[in-house]
Design an enzyme around this catalytic site. Sequence first.
Site, PDB file in Angstrom:
ATOM      1  N   CYS A 135       0.895  -1.163   0.000  1.00 48.38           N
ATOM      2  CA  CYS A 135       0.000   0.000   0.000  1.00 48.38           C
ATOM      3  C   CYS A 135       0.924   1.200   0.000  1.00 48.38           C
ATOM      4  CB  CYS A 135      -0.916   0.023   1.231  1.00 48.38           C
ATOM      5  SG  CYS A 135      -1.861   1.565   1.300  1.00 48.38           S
ATOM      6  N   CYS A 141      -0.535   4.184   2.448  1.00 42.56           N
ATOM      7  CA  CYS A 141      -0.511   4.058   3.905  1.00 42.56           C
ATOM      8  C   CYS A 141      -0.255   2.593   4.264  1.00 42.56           C
ATOM      9  CB  CYS A 141      -1.778   4.604   4.534  1.00 42.56           C
ATOM     10  SG  CYS A 141      -3.308   4.125   3.698  1.00 42.56           S
ATOM     11  N   SER A 142      -1.282   1.856   4.678  1.00 44.07           N
ATOM     12  CA  SER A 142      -1.012   0.484   5.107  1.00 44.07           C
ATOM     13  C   SER A 142      -2.225  -0.417   4.887  1.00 44.07           C
ATOM     14  CB  SER A 142      -0.611   0.476   6.584  1.00 44.07           C
ATOM     15  OG  SER A 142      -1.643   1.088   7.341  1.00 44.07           O
ATOM     16  N   CYS A 143      -3.034  -0.147   3.846  1.00 40.38           N
ATOM     17  CA  CYS A 143      -4.241  -0.942   3.602  1.00 40.38           C
ATOM     18  C   CYS A 143      -3.854  -2.416   3.444  1.00 40.38           C
ATOM     19  CB  CYS A 143      -4.968  -0.439   2.363  1.00 40.38           C
ATOM     20  SG  CYS A 143      -5.505   1.267   2.565  1.00 40.38           S
TER      21      CYS A 143
HETATM   22 FE    FE Z   1      -3.358   2.154   2.906  1.00 37.74          FE
END
Ligand code: FE
Length: 218
Positions: A115, A118-120
């Site tokens: 991602c 961000c951190s999906c």
């Molecule tokens: Fe994300």
Amino acid sequence: MSSFDPQKITKIHRHLHSHLPPEPALRVKAMESLLVEKGLVNPDAVDAWIEAYTEDIGPKRGAQVVARAWLDADFRARLLNDAGAAVAEMGLQGQATGHLKAVENSCDVHNLVVCTLCSCYPFGILGMAPAWYKAAEYRARAVRDPRGVLTEFGVDLSDDVAVKVWDSTAELRYMVVPERPAGTEGWDSDALAKLVTRNSMIGTDRDLSGGETNGRRS
Ligand code: FE
């Protein structure tokens, strides 16, 4: 009266910051403290949530899905066509599985998930995302130099294997279906699921023939 010394202030400032946890961790802690103080969050509920996602859900659910795909060609086709519906069929629907896409490795294709924003992450079936997945370095380099990143994870691909990088969003999250290791004919789904590492479902692990510790990086 003491005089203002900008250099000394800068030094103190730098010293203080060098001993603080990373800024996002501080922000989360501050937010949690505030929510607990206002009676909006029970700290036990936060602990239970973390335990569920690290111990019970992930990455075991994802591994069950992969094992079933290895054993059942019809299920595999449904998984690749509509992963959200396929995991729901197994009763594993949950947070962030509604918009899930499964991508399959083969002898000439390797998939890697990131991602960049961000951190999906499909935490409803893979559990908590590893720290490195959320790190700026991985997010940038996975797209710029995927083969270099894979080498660092112990995945050495020959030039004839194409690398596909999938950039997750809150609306679309990915899981990799790794290749079934040779020599596992006749294995049941529990035995097969034990071979499936979390990293293999992100794409930073590929060859699962060495057992469940192969290529694992926490
Ligand atoms: Fe994300």
